[in-house]
Scaffold this motif. Sequence first.
Motif, PDB file in Angstrom:
ATOM      1  N   GLN A 267      10.371 -12.998  74.711  1.00  0.00           N
ATOM      2  CA  GLN A 267      10.973 -11.674  74.578  1.00  0.00           C
ATOM      3  C   GLN A 267      10.175 -10.636  75.341  1.00  0.00           C
ATOM      4  OE1 GLN A 267      14.091 -10.691  72.580  1.00  0.00           O
ATOM      5  NE2 GLN A 267      13.656  -9.487  74.403  1.00  0.00           N
TER       6      GLN A 267
ATOM      7  N   LEU B 230      10.947 -10.848  79.049  1.00  0.00           N
ATOM      8  CA  LEU B 230      12.228 -10.202  79.342  1.00  0.00           C
ATOM      9  C   LEU B 230      12.094  -8.691  79.348  1.00  0.00           C
ATOM     10  CD1 LEU B 230      14.783 -12.373  77.319  1.00  0.00           C
ATOM     11  CD2 LEU B 230      14.405 -12.354  79.785  1.00  0.00           C
TER      12      LEU B 230
ATOM     13  N   GLU C 231      12.946  -6.398  82.579  1.00  0.00           N
ATOM     14  CA  GLU C 231      14.003  -5.393  82.453  1.00  0.00           C
ATOM     15  C   GLU C 231      13.470  -3.980  82.657  1.00  0.00           C
ATOM     16  OE1 GLU C 231      15.497  -6.366  78.631  1.00  0.00           O
ATOM     17  OE2 GLU C 231      16.581  -8.156  79.329  1.00  0.00           O
TER      18      GLU C 231
ATOM     19  N   VAL D 151      13.424 -16.153  83.318  1.00  0.00           N
ATOM     20  CA  VAL D 151      14.350 -15.157  82.775  1.00  0.00           C
ATOM     21  C   VAL D 151      15.665 -15.820  82.366  1.00  0.00           C
ATOM     22  CG1 VAL D 151      15.822 -13.197  83.402  1.00  0.00           C
ATOM     23  CG2 VAL D 151      13.396 -13.135  83.933  1.00  0.00           C
TER      24      VAL D 151
ATOM     25  N   ARG E  34      16.902 -16.062  78.429  1.00  0.00           N
ATOM     26  CA  ARG E  34      18.155 -15.460  77.955  1.00  0.00           C
ATOM     27  C   ARG E  34      19.034 -16.496  77.268  1.00  0.00           C
ATOM     28  NH1 ARG E  34      18.915 -11.541  83.243  1.00  0.00           N
ATOM     29  NH2 ARG E  34      17.797  -9.738  82.370  1.00  0.00           N
TER      30      ARG E  34
END
Length: 296
Positions: A9, A12, A16, A67, A71
Amino acid sequence: MRFDLVDLQLFLHVVEAGSITGGAARAHLSLASCSERIQGMEETLGVPLLLRGRRGVTPTPAGDALVRHARLVFQQLQRMRAELGDHAQGLKGTVRLQCNTAALSEYLPDALAGFLARHPHVDVALDEHPSHEVAKAVRDGVADLGILSDAVDLSQLESFPFRTDRLVAVATPELAQQLAPDGHPVPFVRLADFDHVSLAGDSALFNYLELQARRLGRTLHARVRLRDFAAICRMVEAGVGIGIVPEPAARRHAQTMDIAVIELLDAWALRQLAVCVRSFDALPRHAQQLVDALRA
């Protein structure tokens, strides 16, 4: 290779946000702790995951792969939680379903009624559209599933057989005798220049028939446009014009009205209806069960 969910997490968040500082803030971690975790992941893999620059970070090819997999992991976790919740509380949710006119009027109600009766906590948001628009809506994620003619482009979609749909013409017995004296199927081009009784202009079936007429260099003249097949057949019985409707509707109303059914010779009049989804495995459990019910 050992990563925990916090690591995934966090990575990510960093990608992002475009920076380790931004990722740390999103994860509610200190910058030092965030940097240490990212560095530990890179050391475990033996490859860099981020390209670091003055304006932030971007993922390396290995980072891009991480990534994608991260996801997928979180999507699968979300599905797991939803399915376990289903078992605990009963199926819940709303399914966004789009379909063409024939499916909506003739084939879907019985199948859908049985499913909804068995699953009182599931709602269905139902819309009617031409088949090509249904395919696009499912492909774009606007609809969870669709019912359409399999003659349209089904690329990037999974599809399952639903029903066979045949379109036929209905006319007064006198006109039917004139058009098809031997009772054989007739080509649509022989009917295109007659007055027609049609569904309303925003219906998927009306748009489909207009398309077939344009391909023949014709323009359909609809004297009146109505909302259901029973009304069309009543107008046909009164001699207002010819109607084109699904065969089950034509045969049903011919039992109580003075109308004749004329089969169409054109290949496009026989359609295979299909249920389509982007990915059956990615659907919520209640949507999967609706697909199974429709396939049955």
